[in-house]
Write a protein that holds these residues in place. Structure first.
Motif, PDB file in Angstrom:
ATOM      1  N   SER A   1      15.987  -6.565   9.104  1.00  0.00           N
ATOM      2  CA  SER A   1      15.096  -7.700   9.284  1.00  0.00           C
ATOM      3  C   SER A   1      15.387  -8.835   8.297  1.00  0.00           C
ATOM      4  CB  SER A   1      13.640  -7.246   9.135  1.00  0.00           C
ATOM      5  OG  SER A   1      13.362  -6.234  10.047  1.00  0.00           O
ATOM      6  N   PRO A   2      16.601  -9.377   8.327  1.00  0.00           N
ATOM      7  CA  PRO A   2      16.901 -10.500   7.439  1.00  0.00           C
ATOM      8  C   PRO A   2      16.100 -11.739   7.834  1.00  0.00           C
ATOM      9  CG  PRO A   2      18.672 -10.199   9.018  1.00  0.00           C
ATOM     10  CD  PRO A   2      17.712  -9.072   9.241  1.00  0.00           C
TER      11      PRO A   2
ATOM     12  N   ILE B   1      10.987  -0.431  -1.322  1.00  0.00           N
ATOM     13  CA  ILE B   1      10.795   0.489  -0.186  1.00  0.00           C
ATOM     14  C   ILE B   1      10.899  -0.234   1.160  1.00  0.00           C
ATOM     15  CG2 ILE B   1       9.432   2.223  -1.449  1.00  0.00           C
ATOM     16  CD1 ILE B   1       7.077   0.927   0.419  1.00  0.00           C
ATOM     17  N   SER B   2      10.730  -1.575   1.131  1.00  0.00           N
ATOM     18  CA  SER B   2      10.787  -2.319   2.402  1.00  0.00           C
ATOM     19  C   SER B   2      12.203  -2.312   2.977  1.00  0.00           C
ATOM     20  CB  SER B   2      10.288  -3.754   2.230  1.00  0.00           C
ATOM     21  OG  SER B   2      11.245  -4.541   1.568  1.00  0.00           O
TER      22      SER B   2
ATOM     23  N   ALA C   1      13.030   3.992   7.642  1.00  0.00           N
ATOM     24  CA  ALA C   1      11.901   4.847   8.050  1.00  0.00           C
ATOM     25  C   ALA C   1      10.572   4.177   7.708  1.00  0.00           C
ATOM     26  CB  ALA C   1      12.001   6.210   7.378  1.00  0.00           C
ATOM     27  N   VAL C   2      10.539   3.497   6.577  1.00  0.00           N
ATOM     28  CA  VAL C   2       9.323   2.789   6.154  1.00  0.00           C
ATOM     29  C   VAL C   2       9.041   1.647   7.129  1.00  0.00           C
ATOM     30  CG1 VAL C   2       8.468   1.169   4.393  1.00  0.00           C
ATOM     31  CG2 VAL C   2       9.400   3.395   3.710  1.00  0.00           C
ATOM     32  N   ARG C   3      10.070   0.900   7.469  1.00  0.00           N
ATOM     33  CA  ARG C   3       9.889  -0.241   8.371  1.00  0.00           C
ATOM     34  C   ARG C   3       9.400   0.234   9.745  1.00  0.00           C
ATOM     35  NH1 ARG C   3      11.204  -4.587   5.699  1.00  0.00           N
ATOM     36  NH2 ARG C   3      10.319  -5.762   7.402  1.00  0.00           N
TER      37      ARG C   3
ATOM     38  N   ALA D   1       0.832  -1.203   0.000  1.00  0.00           N
ATOM     39  CA  ALA D   1       0.000   0.000   0.000  1.00  0.00           C
ATOM     40  C   ALA D   1       0.873   1.263   0.000  1.00  0.00           C
ATOM     41  CB  ALA D   1      -0.926  -0.004   1.214  1.00  0.00           C
ATOM     42  N   LEU D   2       1.938   1.235   0.796  1.00  0.00           N
ATOM     43  CA  LEU D   2       2.837   2.404   0.803  1.00  0.00           C
ATOM     44  C   LEU D   2       3.461   2.593  -0.576  1.00  0.00           C
ATOM     45  CD1 LEU D   2       5.165   2.719   3.910  1.00  0.00           C
ATOM     46  CD2 LEU D   2       3.362   4.221   3.124  1.00  0.00           C
ATOM     47  N   ALA D   3       3.881   1.478  -1.177  1.00  0.00           N
ATOM     48  CA  ALA D   3       4.490   1.554  -2.514  1.00  0.00           C
ATOM     49  C   ALA D   3       3.486   2.125  -3.512  1.00  0.00           C
ATOM     50  CB  ALA D   3       4.949   0.165  -2.954  1.00  0.00           C
TER      51      ALA D   3
END
Ligand code: DC
Length: 229
Positions: A188-189, A99-100, A104-106, A37-39
Motif C-alpha cells: 500500500s504505497p 507493524i503496518s 497479515a496485519v494489513r 491499537a494493534l501495536a
C-alpha cells in the motif's frame, strides 16, 4: 456513502476528515488508530515485533481487541479497557509504523475496516490505503496535497504545541524522507487512487478545504446506505 481521504504527511488529512465527518454527521473512521491499537496490544504482551507469519495470524485471531462504531465514533477496547490517549505516544507511533508493514496485519485490519463501514450510513475515512485498497469503490476519493513548505509548517506547529523543539528545515527534511519512504514501500504505497479528486490545500484555511469537500459531497447526494464494503 464512503468518503476516503488520502495524501502525504502534513496535507491536513486528519483535521479535514474529522471536521468533514462532523459537518456531514458521518462517522470518522480513524484507520491509523486501529494500527496503533494493534501495536499497543503487541507491546503490552511484550511482542513489539511479532515474527513468523503463522504465529502472527494465530495471535491476531485470538486477540481481545474490539473495534466498534458507537455514538458515531470508532471505539477501540481491549479486555474491557477503552483505548484512546495511550495510542498517541511516540513509542506507539513508531511501533504502529513498523507493524503496518506486515501483510497479515494489513489483511486483518482491512477486513475489520470494511466490516465497520457496513454499519454506518456515512463514513469519512483517511489513511494510506483507504482509497486504493480498503474502499476502492468509495463514492468520493480525495487526494489532499500541499507544497512541502506548507506541510512542514503545519507539522512544525503540531510539534511545537507538543513541546518538541524543531526547526522548519529539520521538519521539511523529515517530511521529504517520509514521502520518499511512503511512496516506495511494498505494501500500500502512497499513490493517488483511480478517480481521485486532487485538492491542493497550500493556500487554503482548513475551513475552506472542508467547505469545498462538503460541496462535492452535496453534489453527489448524501445519506445513501451502502450495501457493500
Ligand atoms: O495516521 P497514524 O499516524 O495514526 O497512523 C499510524 C501508523 O499506521 C502510521 O505509521 C501509518 C500506518 N497506517 C497505515 O499503514 N495504513 C492506514 N490506513 C493507516 C495508518
Amino acid at each position: 456513502m464512503i468518503i476516503a481521504i488520502d495524501g502525504p504527511a502534513g496535507a491536513g488529512k486528519s483535521t479535514v476528515s474529522k471536521l468533514l465527518a462532523k459537518r456531514l454527521g458521518f462517522v470518522y473512521l480513524d484507520t491509523g488508530a486501529m494500527y496503533r491499537a494493534l501495536a499497543w496490544v503487541f507491546a503490552k504482551n511484550g511482542q513489539e515485533s511479532p515474527s513468523g507469519e503463522e504465529t502472527l495470524r494465530a495471535m491476531l485471531a485470538q486477540m481481545e481487541l474490539r473495534f466498534a462504531i458507537e455514538n458515531e465514533r470508532l471505539e477501540i477496547s481491549c479486555g474491557g479497557q477503552t483505548l484512546s490517549e495511550e495510542l498517541r505516544s511516540p513509542e506507539i507511533s513508531e511501533a504502529a509504523s513498523k507493524i503496518s508493514r506486515l501483510p497479515a496485519v494489513r489483511e486483518f485490519l482491512v477486513d475489520r475496516q470494511r466490516r465497520l463501514a457496513l454499519q454506518g450510513t456515512g463514513i469519512v475515512t483517511e489513511g494510506r490505503d483507504t482509497a486504493t485498497v480498503v474502499f476502492p469503490n468509495a463514492e468520493l476519493k480525495v487526494f489532499l496535497t500541499a507544497d512541502i513548505r506548507t506541510r512542514a509548517r503545519r507539522r512544525l506547529a503540531e510539534y511545537l504545541e507538543k513541546g518538541a523543539s524543531m526547526s522548519l528545515e529539520q521538519t521539511e527534511r523529515l517530511i521529504a524522507e517520509r514521502d520518499e519512504a511512503d511512496s516506495r514501500r511494498d505494501h500500500s504505497p502512497l499513490r493517488p487512487a483511480q478517480n481521485s479528486v486532487f485538492l491542493d490545500t497550500s493556500g487554503l484555511a482548513i475551513e475552506e478545504v472542508v467547505e469545498k469537500l462538503a460541496e462535492m459531497v452535496e453534489k453527489l447526494g448524501s445519506g445513501k446506505k451502502r450495501s457493500e464494503a
